[in-house]
Design a protein around this motif. Sequence first.
Motif: not given
Length: 408
Positions: A318-319, A322-327, A392-393
Amino acid sequence: MSPHEHVTAFGTIDGELRVGGMPLSRLAARVGSTPFFAYDRGALDARVDLLRAVLPERIELSYAMKANPMPAVVQHLATRVDRIDVASAGEMHHALDTGIRADRVSFAGPGKTPAEISQAVAAGIIVEVESTTELRRVIAAGDELGLSPQVAMRVNPDFAVKGSGMRMGGGPQQFGIDAEQVPEVLAELAGSIDILGFHVFAGSQNLNAEIIAEAQTRTVDLVTELAELLPTSLRYLNLGGGFGIPYTERDRPLELERVAENLGRLIDGPIAARFPEASPVIELGRFIVGECGVYVTRVVDRKVSRGRTFLVVDGGMHHQLAASGNFGQAIRRNYPLIVGTRAADAGGEGVSVVGCLCTPLDLLGDDVELPADADIDDLIVIFQQGAYGLTASPTAFLGHPAPAEVLV
């Protein structure tokens, strides 16, 4: 680039990661809570200095605010770059608050409303029109306000850029006016308004210098053809950007010198010969700010499930979507991360770092090597967090508090 290389780039103090010259634990105490984003002012300056040193002198540097619109970051960069690019009325107002000249601000992006366009025309910024509808709205706003709008045309090129993280040109696009339609549009409407020039942006997050150079060469060729149709000389030439940064160990940094060499040939050759009144613009966001920031989140739980160790942190996708791979990642790969208070310690255990959201997508590090005793209250630091992070989150998801942002 490996986590070790990022630690080296930021430096350490007594084994702790240093951000803005400050030990991480002291910075966390000063911020007062986790999670938070921290952006290193010295690293920002070094990035701009690098671009100034390597790129041709005639290049004007524009900061794409969408990459990181944090007020302190924008205020600082406004003193270091030549231009600012915005993508909404909100960003436009923020850019003008920095004191930068209005004609040094450009407004790009599809879907500009009549109200936004009217505000931009009234302010005197450059409106980069993405469609014939927008062009007509700019003309109407100028007539209503009794002003001569500053306007450039964004062109969707007839070529695509391979290897880009996101393709922004070539084929059908919501961005820009198709190159083959530009002659007809200019014939119909150019007499009603002064077109300063063109903007061509074919793709983002590209690490291949040869592909970027080819795109820039083809852009100059395309603009040369289109400029013949303008009733006045071309004064604005935005070559886009798309310079990428490495996010995972398999990524190699962009060879900026090779890009600069090609730009030098273009500027000294066709640009100088055909567009003597135009200062070419390179528009960069991620390349300026991306490597200058970190995301810091605290471990709140350590658990083992069927042989797999999880470190649960108080932050998450939620912050940092991109780092979670969902961007937009086709294949999820880990961003570099460490235990920031023990930056010099070698990894000794494979763990998964997960956020606090009720979804398995909230994964910040999958089977990453961290010190074997990493536990509750340790500070996890994720690198490459200066661009496309907080704004962007999906910050409203599950109602967790928003993280702090600091420029140090």
